[in-house]
Design a protein around this motif. Structure first.
Motif, PDB file in Angstrom:
ATOM      1  N   GLU A  10      19.272 -34.966  18.707  1.00  0.00           N
ATOM      2  CA  GLU A  10      18.050 -35.594  18.181  1.00  0.00           C
ATOM      3  C   GLU A  10      16.818 -35.135  18.955  1.00  0.00           C
ATOM      4  OE1 GLU A  10      17.438 -37.690  15.512  1.00  0.00           O
ATOM      5  OE2 GLU A  10      19.508 -37.292  14.902  1.00  0.00           O
ATOM      6  N   ALA A  11      16.928 -35.091  20.268  1.00  0.00           N
ATOM      7  CA  ALA A  11      15.801 -34.626  21.088  1.00  0.00           C
ATOM      8  C   ALA A  11      15.479 -33.170  20.766  1.00  0.00           C
ATOM      9  CB  ALA A  11      16.113 -34.796  22.577  1.00  0.00           C
ATOM     10  N   ALA A  12      16.512 -32.339  20.616  1.00  0.00           N
ATOM     11  CA  ALA A  12      16.299 -30.930  20.281  1.00  0.00           C
ATOM     12  C   ALA A  12      15.632 -30.791  18.911  1.00  0.00           C
ATOM     13  CB  ALA A  12      17.621 -30.165  20.313  1.00  0.00           C
ATOM     14  N   ALA A  13      16.030 -31.631  17.967  1.00  0.00           N
ATOM     15  CA  ALA A  13      15.428 -31.576  16.632  1.00  0.00           C
ATOM     16  C   ALA A  13      13.949 -31.955  16.683  1.00  0.00           C
ATOM     17  CB  ALA A  13      16.188 -32.494  15.673  1.00  0.00           C
ATOM     18  N   ILE A  14      13.625 -32.979  17.444  1.00  0.00           N
ATOM     19  CA  ILE A  14      12.218 -33.397  17.557  1.00  0.00           C
ATOM     20  C   ILE A  14      11.403 -32.312  18.248  1.00  0.00           C
ATOM     21  CG2 ILE A  14      10.633 -35.032  18.653  1.00  0.00           C
ATOM     22  CD1 ILE A  14      12.893 -37.167  18.156  1.00  0.00           C
ATOM     23  N   LEU A  15      11.855 -31.873  19.419  1.00  0.00           N
ATOM     24  CA  LEU A  15      11.120 -30.858  20.175  1.00  0.00           C
ATOM     25  C   LEU A  15      11.049 -29.526  19.423  1.00  0.00           C
ATOM     26  CD1 LEU A  15      12.465 -31.606  23.763  1.00  0.00           C
ATOM     27  CD2 LEU A  15      10.214 -32.197  22.819  1.00  0.00           C
ATOM     28  N   GLY A  16      12.100 -29.196  18.701  1.00  0.00           N
ATOM     29  CA  GLY A  16      12.114 -27.959  17.932  1.00  0.00           C
ATOM     30  C   GLY A  16      11.208 -28.009  16.713  1.00  0.00           C
ATOM     31  N   GLY A  17      10.802 -29.198  16.316  1.00  0.00           N
ATOM     32  CA  GLY A  17       9.925 -29.357  15.163  1.00  0.00           C
ATOM     33  C   GLY A  17       8.449 -29.440  15.509  1.00  0.00           C
ATOM     34  N   VAL A  18       8.126 -29.349  16.790  1.00  0.00           N
ATOM     35  CA  VAL A  18       6.732 -29.436  17.226  1.00  0.00           C
ATOM     36  C   VAL A  18       6.329 -28.104  17.841  1.00  0.00           C
ATOM     37  CG1 VAL A  18       5.075 -30.640  18.700  1.00  0.00           C
ATOM     38  CG2 VAL A  18       6.972 -31.908  17.681  1.00  0.00           C
ATOM     39  N   THR A  19       5.370 -27.435  17.218  1.00  0.00           N
ATOM     40  CA  THR A  19       4.890 -26.161  17.754  1.00  0.00           C
ATOM     41  C   THR A  19       3.637 -26.370  18.580  1.00  0.00           C
ATOM     42  OG1 THR A  19       3.450 -25.658  15.871  1.00  0.00           O
ATOM     43  CG2 THR A  19       5.767 -24.904  15.724  1.00  0.00           C
ATOM     44  N   THR A  21      36.056 -42.919  25.536  1.00  0.00           N
ATOM     45  CA  THR A  21      36.295 -41.712  24.740  1.00  0.00           C
ATOM     46  C   THR A  21      35.105 -41.341  23.852  1.00  0.00           C
ATOM     47  OG1 THR A  21      38.660 -42.119  24.727  1.00  0.00           O
ATOM     48  CG2 THR A  21      37.816 -40.672  23.015  1.00  0.00           C
ATOM     49  N   ARG A  22      34.449 -42.331  23.278  1.00  0.00           N
ATOM     50  CA  ARG A  22      33.369 -42.051  22.324  1.00  0.00           C
ATOM     51  C   ARG A  22      32.003 -41.842  22.977  1.00  0.00           C
ATOM     52  NH1 ARG A  22      33.961 -46.394  17.701  1.00  0.00           N
ATOM     53  NH2 ARG A  22      32.345 -45.092  16.790  1.00  0.00           N
ATOM     54  N   LEU A  23      31.869 -42.143  24.254  1.00  0.00           N
ATOM     55  CA  LEU A  23      30.582 -42.045  24.931  1.00  0.00           C
ATOM     56  C   LEU A  23      30.002 -40.622  24.933  1.00  0.00           C
ATOM     57  CD1 LEU A  23      28.386 -43.615  26.359  1.00  0.00           C
ATOM     58  CD2 LEU A  23      29.672 -43.335  28.493  1.00  0.00           C
ATOM     59  N   PRO A  24      30.758 -39.573  25.210  1.00  0.00           N
ATOM     60  CA  PRO A  24      30.166 -38.227  25.172  1.00  0.00           C
ATOM     61  C   PRO A  24      29.552 -37.880  23.810  1.00  0.00           C
ATOM     62  CG  PRO A  24      32.243 -38.151  26.333  1.00  0.00           C
ATOM     63  CD  PRO A  24      32.138 -39.521  25.724  1.00  0.00           C
ATOM     64  N   GLY A  25      30.098 -38.425  22.744  1.00  0.00           N
ATOM     65  CA  GLY A  25      29.516 -38.195  21.423  1.00  0.00           C
ATOM     66  C   GLY A  25      28.108 -38.751  21.307  1.00  0.00           C
ATOM     67  N   ILE A  26      27.859 -39.876  21.966  1.00  0.00           N
ATOM     68  CA  ILE A  26      26.509 -40.458  21.986  1.00  0.00           C
ATOM     69  C   ILE A  26      25.564 -39.541  22.752  1.00  0.00           C
ATOM     70  CG2 ILE A  26      25.092 -42.395  22.816  1.00  0.00           C
ATOM     71  CD1 ILE A  26      26.822 -43.002  20.334  1.00  0.00           C
ATOM     72  N   TRP A  27      26.023 -39.040  23.897  1.00  0.00           N
ATOM     73  CA  TRP A  27      25.169 -38.126  24.677  1.00  0.00           C
ATOM     74  C   TRP A  27      24.860 -36.872  23.857  1.00  0.00           C
ATOM     75  CZ3 TRP A  27      23.990 -41.964  27.037  1.00  0.00           C
ATOM     76  CH2 TRP A  27      24.721 -42.646  27.989  1.00  0.00           C
ATOM     77  N   ARG A  28      25.843 -36.346  23.137  1.00  0.00           N
ATOM     78  CA  ARG A  28      25.616 -35.161  22.298  1.00  0.00           C
ATOM     79  C   ARG A  28      24.621 -35.477  21.173  1.00  0.00           C
ATOM     80  NH1 ARG A  28      30.991 -34.219  23.907  1.00  0.00           N
ATOM     81  NH2 ARG A  28      31.914 -35.437  22.226  1.00  0.00           N
ATOM     82  N   ARG A  29      24.728 -36.661  20.619  1.00  0.00           N
ATOM     83  CA  ARG A  29      23.815 -37.062  19.546  1.00  0.00           C
ATOM     84  C   ARG A  29      22.375 -37.188  20.075  1.00  0.00           C
ATOM     85  NH1 ARG A  29      24.887 -42.546  16.641  1.00  0.00           N
ATOM     86  NH2 ARG A  29      22.763 -42.860  15.959  1.00  0.00           N
ATOM     87  N   ILE A  30      22.228 -37.771  21.253  1.00  0.00           N
ATOM     88  CA  ILE A  30      20.896 -37.882  21.863  1.00  0.00           C
ATOM     89  C   ILE A  30      20.316 -36.491  22.096  1.00  0.00           C
ATOM     90  CG2 ILE A  30      19.666 -38.528  23.984  1.00  0.00           C
ATOM     91  CD1 ILE A  30      21.579 -40.990  24.081  1.00  0.00           C
ATOM     92  N   GLU A  31      21.124 -35.591  22.624  1.00  0.00           N
ATOM     93  CA  GLU A  31      20.660 -34.221  22.855  1.00  0.00           C
ATOM     94  C   GLU A  31      20.245 -33.555  21.549  1.00  0.00           C
ATOM     95  OE1 GLU A  31      22.085 -30.327  25.292  1.00  0.00           O
ATOM     96  OE2 GLU A  31      23.565 -31.224  23.952  1.00  0.00           O
TER      97      GLU A  31
END
Length: 148
Positions: free
Chosen positions: A116-125, A104-114
């Motif tokens: 975090e990756a979006a935050a990193i990539l969105g912070g690099v111009t 049940t909790r596994l999709p939450g981990i995938w969402r968190r990874i997504e």
């Protein structure tokens, strides 16, 4: 997470364009400078153009320019322009996943990874990745925000 060749080539092409924003570059020049297969680059640049990240002009004075300022184009923009969703699992986005029982909790981990990756990539111009002195400076580590 998998970073596709398309996303890598797209980012490298945009960096070449950002390095000399006042003059158009041909796909041939970009491919040669970055050692990218020309045919593959042509399709990648087409996707960047459709996303508004590059603009083009035909003719002998033509070529490609950035579609907007380099300090407004993030690696997240680049990745989404050429690959679509940042993270998928069996063709679904993590937001649509739901598992029963012990998982049940596994999709939450995938969402968190997504996220975090979006935050990193969105912070690099694109602008933040350009060498400050114009020299190749590929070994210098980037901070979390992409500033060196």
């Amino acid at each position: 997470m998998h970073i596709s060749a398309k996303a890598d080539y797209a980012a490298r092409a945009l960096l070449e364009l950002a390095r000399e924003p006042d003059r158009p570059l041909t796909c041939e020049a970009i491919a040669s400078a970055q050692q990218i297969p020309f045919r593959f680059l042509k399709s990648v640049v087409g996707e960047l153009r459709r996303a508004g990240l590059v603009r083009s002009q035909r003719g002998c004075e033509g070529g490609y320019w950035l579609g907007r300022p380099a300090d407004t184009i993030t690696l997240l923009d680049v990745s989404r322009a050429v690959d679509g969703e940042l993270l998928t699992l069996r063709g679904e986005t993590p937001g649509a996943l739901a598992y029963p029982g012990a998982a049940t909790r596994l999709p939450g981990i995938w969402r968190r990874i997504e996220a975090e990756a979006a935050a990193i990539l969105g912070g690099v111009t694109v602008a933040s990745l350009l060498p400050e002195d114009g020299a190749a400076d590929r070994d210098r580590p980037l901070s979390r925000q992409g500033a060196a």
